[in-house]
Design a protein around this motif. Structure first.
Motif, PDB file in Angstrom:
ATOM      1  N   GLY A   1       0.896  -1.245  -0.007  1.00 54.55           N
ATOM      2  CA  GLY A   1       0.133   0.025  -0.045  1.00 54.55           C
ATOM      3  C   GLY A   1       0.704   1.432   0.105  1.00 54.55           C
ATOM      4  N   GLN A   2       1.979   1.305   0.580  1.00 47.41           N
ATOM      5  CA  GLN A   2       2.935   2.283   0.405  1.00 47.41           C
ATOM      6  C   GLN A   2       3.619   2.551  -0.834  1.00 47.41           C
ATOM      7  OE1 GLN A   2       5.744   1.308   3.792  1.00 47.41           O
ATOM      8  NE2 GLN A   2       4.328   2.009   5.205  1.00 47.41           N
ATOM      9  N   LEU A   3       3.890   1.359  -1.550  1.00 40.63           N
ATOM     10  CA  LEU A   3       4.386   1.601  -2.820  1.00 40.63           C
ATOM     11  C   LEU A   3       3.341   1.868  -4.032  1.00 40.63           C
ATOM     12  CD1 LEU A   3       6.898   1.235  -4.866  1.00 40.63           C
ATOM     13  CD2 LEU A   3       6.271  -1.314  -4.914  1.00 40.63           C
ATOM     14  N   PHE A   4       2.128   1.071  -3.965  1.00 42.76           N
ATOM     15  CA  PHE A   4       1.106   1.511  -5.109  1.00 42.76           C
ATOM     16  C   PHE A   4      -0.051   2.192  -4.597  1.00 42.76           C
ATOM     17  CE2 PHE A   4       3.137  -2.646  -5.726  1.00 42.76           C
ATOM     18  CZ  PHE A   4       3.619  -2.354  -7.305  1.00 42.76           C
ATOM     19  N   GLU A   5      -0.604   3.196  -5.236  1.00 45.40           N
ATOM     20  CA  GLU A   5      -1.463   4.057  -4.931  1.00 45.40           C
ATOM     21  C   GLU A   5      -2.771   3.394  -4.801  1.00 45.40           C
ATOM     22  OE1 GLU A   5      -3.828   8.059  -6.567  1.00 45.40           O
ATOM     23  OE2 GLU A   5      -1.845   7.501  -7.428  1.00 45.40           O
TER      24      GLU A   5
ATOM     25  N   ARG B   1       7.861  -5.561 -18.835  1.00 49.32           N
ATOM     26  CA  ARG B   1       7.115  -4.687 -18.148  1.00 49.32           C
ATOM     27  C   ARG B   1       7.386  -3.235 -18.387  1.00 49.32           C
ATOM     28  NH1 ARG B   1       4.046  -6.105 -13.750  1.00 49.32           N
ATOM     29  NH2 ARG B   1       4.575  -4.163 -12.470  1.00 49.32           N
ATOM     30  N   LYS B   2       8.402  -3.033 -19.157  1.00 46.08           N
ATOM     31  CA  LYS B   2       9.030  -1.722 -19.427  1.00 46.08           C
ATOM     32  C   LYS B   2       9.318  -1.014 -18.063  1.00 46.08           C
ATOM     33  CE  LYS B   2       6.342  -1.096 -23.618  1.00 46.08           C
ATOM     34  NZ  LYS B   2       7.173  -2.010 -24.371  1.00 46.08           N
ATOM     35  N   HIS B   3       9.763  -1.835 -17.396  1.00 41.98           N
ATOM     36  CA  HIS B   3      10.559  -1.356 -16.172  1.00 41.98           C
ATOM     37  C   HIS B   3       9.433  -0.818 -15.022  1.00 41.98           C
ATOM     38  CE1 HIS B   3      14.625  -2.336 -16.985  1.00 41.98           C
ATOM     39  NE2 HIS B   3      14.337  -1.986 -18.271  1.00 41.98           N
ATOM     40  N   ARG B   4       8.129  -1.065 -15.315  1.00 38.42           N
ATOM     41  CA  ARG B   4       7.198  -0.816 -14.149  1.00 38.42           C
ATOM     42  C   ARG B   4       7.645  -1.409 -13.031  1.00 38.42           C
ATOM     43  NH1 ARG B   4       2.447  -2.847 -15.214  1.00 38.42           N
ATOM     44  NH2 ARG B   4       2.866  -4.038 -16.944  1.00 38.42           N
ATOM     45  N   PRO B   5       7.403  -0.838 -11.794  1.00 37.87           N
ATOM     46  CA  PRO B   5       7.946  -1.547 -10.555  1.00 37.87           C
ATOM     47  C   PRO B   5       7.198  -2.620 -10.076  1.00 37.87           C
ATOM     48  CG  PRO B   5       6.694   0.361 -10.042  1.00 37.87           C
ATOM     49  CD  PRO B   5       7.037   0.521 -11.508  1.00 37.87           C
ATOM     50  N   MET B   6       8.023  -3.657  -9.472  1.00 39.43           N
ATOM     51  CA  MET B   6       7.670  -4.988  -8.906  1.00 39.43           C
ATOM     52  C   MET B   6       7.805  -4.805  -7.367  1.00 39.43           C
ATOM     53  SD  MET B   6       9.176  -7.631 -11.865  1.00 39.43           S
ATOM     54  CE  MET B   6       8.069  -9.021 -11.242  1.00 39.43           C
ATOM     55  N   PHE B   7       6.631  -5.157  -6.722  1.00 34.72           N
ATOM     56  CA  PHE B   7       6.852  -5.639  -5.461  1.00 34.72           C
ATOM     57  C   PHE B   7       7.006  -7.116  -4.995  1.00 34.72           C
ATOM     58  CE2 PHE B   7       4.257  -6.325  -1.407  1.00 34.72           C
ATOM     59  CZ  PHE B   7       5.117  -5.611  -0.712  1.00 34.72           C
ATOM     60  N   MET B   8       7.968  -7.258  -4.328  1.00 33.34           N
ATOM     61  CA  MET B   8       8.320  -8.849  -4.004  1.00 33.34           C
ATOM     62  C   MET B   8       8.467  -9.001  -2.665  1.00 33.34           C
ATOM     63  SD  MET B   8      10.772  -9.605  -6.976  1.00 33.34           S
ATOM     64  CE  MET B   8      10.374 -11.466  -7.448  1.00 33.34           C
ATOM     65  N   VAL B   9       7.782 -10.138  -2.021  1.00 29.51           N
ATOM     66  CA  VAL B   9       8.128 -10.239  -0.597  1.00 29.51           C
ATOM     67  C   VAL B   9       8.539 -11.867  -0.700  1.00 29.51           C
ATOM     68  CG1 VAL B   9       7.000 -10.707   1.677  1.00 29.51           C
ATOM     69  CG2 VAL B   9       6.352  -8.593   0.023  1.00 29.51           C
ATOM     70  N   ASP B  10       9.735 -12.136   0.127  1.00 27.98           N
ATOM     71  CA  ASP B  10      10.111 -13.382   0.400  1.00 27.98           C
ATOM     72  C   ASP B  10      10.019 -13.918   1.746  1.00 27.98           C
ATOM     73  OD1 ASP B  10      11.515 -15.689   0.366  1.00 27.98           O
ATOM     74  OD2 ASP B  10      13.336 -15.078  -0.815  1.00 27.98           O
ATOM     75  N   LEU B  11       9.008 -14.579   1.960  1.00 23.75           N
ATOM     76  CA  LEU B  11       8.831 -15.210   3.403  1.00 23.75           C
ATOM     77  C   LEU B  11       9.554 -16.556   3.633  1.00 23.75           C
ATOM     78  CD1 LEU B  11       5.263 -13.849   3.839  1.00 23.75           C
ATOM     79  CD2 LEU B  11       7.195 -12.925   4.764  1.00 23.75           C
TER      80      LEU B  11
END
Length: 448
Positions: free
Chosen positions: A178-182, A273-283
């Protein structure tokens, strides 16, 4: 019996080191059996707890053996991570006796977790107990320790607000997104794995109604089951690399021993993705995503350790809840210590019962012989009662006769406490420490 806990956790060891000591549920039984085989002469009780944030070995054995078992246990655990005992020692802790119980209770209650009060650890501990039972290494002492830890955890959760002042890993992942994507409703989210942690994260994300969700799992059937629950698409793990670019957020938590999402795959996904950001969580522990991925400028990669900053809550309410929980835990520790002390007298109690049964049998056999010879029943019963009484008093009277003046008062008080009751005990005359060891009362020096 005595207990010790040997372990490493998120406060003592970095993520990659913890990954070297992570055991999957399927590995717990053979690992415990191998540990028992290594220490077969001692035959200790053992249980192994392994989570993302900790690996802990709980051991119970006779008090004389416990100190001798600590170093072999360290060496065995070090071998599992391909380290020397000395290398591992810098990142481990050893808790003994009451401290071991206190540690187990704090872990079960979520007070030792990265997320204060998190509830998932309790299920993981229960699984550790089940696997130890299956391996044949659980035993009475560890069973009691863990059952008491579960009771303490339940009381902490029901009687305090510890859980109310924490945020779960799953909720933390959603908060970060939620902090990264509007707007999370515009996200496409991919979950890699289908275990309990992924289910929790999927539940939190689903509540924010993302645009699309998918589940990739090694076993397609299990992935489809979870995907159906959340209205998501099921993917084969083999298709993960080819479709990675479709997703804005990826959360991974599998039991793989090697990373399943590599740097090259993410670089290709970013290009598509033309460098659109990716959010990744490694648990996962060990890692599912290669750590180099986090160095890419358009990737925001978080591990379980990175999430720790988000799950810390402060303030007076939290401190009061923790203090209240610690008090509950201390009561539990005292109860377990008392139980251990009582267990220490079990061999003595058994010996006393065996001796009493031998006396009873001997006097009963003697009475039957007298009755068979035609002796009067009243005389035989009197002899039976007298014989049992003399046998029971013999040891106490012998101690009184043999005690030196310095010990006599204490011996007399002990005998009085054991054999006299009420007014008879109160009327016992004081013992003269200076008097010689004269006979005290009728005593014939025999056990018949």
């Amino acid at each position: 019996m005595s207990v010790f806990a040997l372990g490493l956790n998120h406060t003592t060891a970095p993520l990659d080191l913890r990954g070297r000591f992570a055991f999957t549920p399927a590995q717990l039984v053979p690992a415990l059996q191998a540990f028992r085989e290594r220490l077969q002469r001692a035959m200790p009780e053992a249980a192994l707890l392994s989570t993302c944030n900790r690996t802990e070995l709980y051991v119970a054995a006779e008090p004389a053996q416990v100190r001798e078992l600590v170093q072999p246990s360290i060496d065995w655990l070090a071998e599992q991570g391909r380290l020397s005992g000395g290398q591992l020692l810098a990142h481990t802790y050893v808790r003994e006796e009451r401290e071991a119980a206190r540690h187990a209770f704090r872990v079960a209650a979520g007070l030792d977790s990265m997320v204060l009060g998190e509830a998932q650890i309790l299920g993981q501990m229960k699984q550790a107990v089940r696997e130890a039972d299956t391996a044949g290494t659980l035993g009475t002492t560890l069973h009691q320790l863990f059952q008491r830890s579960f009771s303490v955890a339940k009381e902490v959760r029901s009687s305090t607000e510890v859980g109310a002042h924490s945020i779960s890993m799953a909720a933390a992942a959603v908060r970060l997104a939620g902090q990264l994507f509007e707007d999370l409703r515009e996200l496409k989210v991919l979950f890699v794995g289908a275990g309990e942690m992924i289910e929790l994260v999927a539940t939190h994300f689903a509540a924010r109604e993302p645009k699309a969700m998918a589940v990739a799992n090694r076993t397609l059937e299990r992935g489809e089951k979870l995907a159906t629950r959340f209205g998501a698409q099921a993917l084969r793990l083999a298709d993960l690399t080819a479709r990675l670019h479709e997703f804005d957020a990826i959360v991974s938590c599998t039991a793989s021993s090697l990373p399943i999402i590599g740097l090259g795959a993410v670089e290709r996904a970013l290009k598509a993705r033309k460098h659109r950001p990716m959010f990744m969580v490694d648990l996962a522990v060990p890692r599912d995503i290669e750590p180099e991925v986090g160095e890419l400028s358009d990737v925001y990669l978080y591990t379980v350790d990175d999430l720790s900053a988000l799950v810390q809550s402060a303030g007076e309410k939290r401190q009061a809840a923790v203090a209240q929980a610690e008090a509950i835990i201390e009561t539990g520790v005292q109860g377990f210590a008392h139980w251990l002390d009582q267990r220490a007298t079990v061999p003595l109690i058994r010996s006393l019962n065996t001796q009493a049964e031998a006396w009873r049998a001997a006097e009963l056999a003697r009475a039957r012989r007298l009755l068979a010879r035609g002796e009067d029943v009243e005389v035989v019963l009197d002899a039976l009662a007298r014989g049992l009484t003399q046998k029971m008093l013999h040891g106490a009277l012998a101690e009184l006769h043999g005690a030196d003046p310095a010990q006599r008062r204490q011996t007399a008080q002990t005998v009085s406490r054991l054999f006299l009751r009420g007014s008879a005990q109160a009327a016992l005359p004081p013992v003269d420490d200076t008097s010689p060891a004269d006979p005290i009362g009728p005593f014939d020096g025999s056990e018949r």
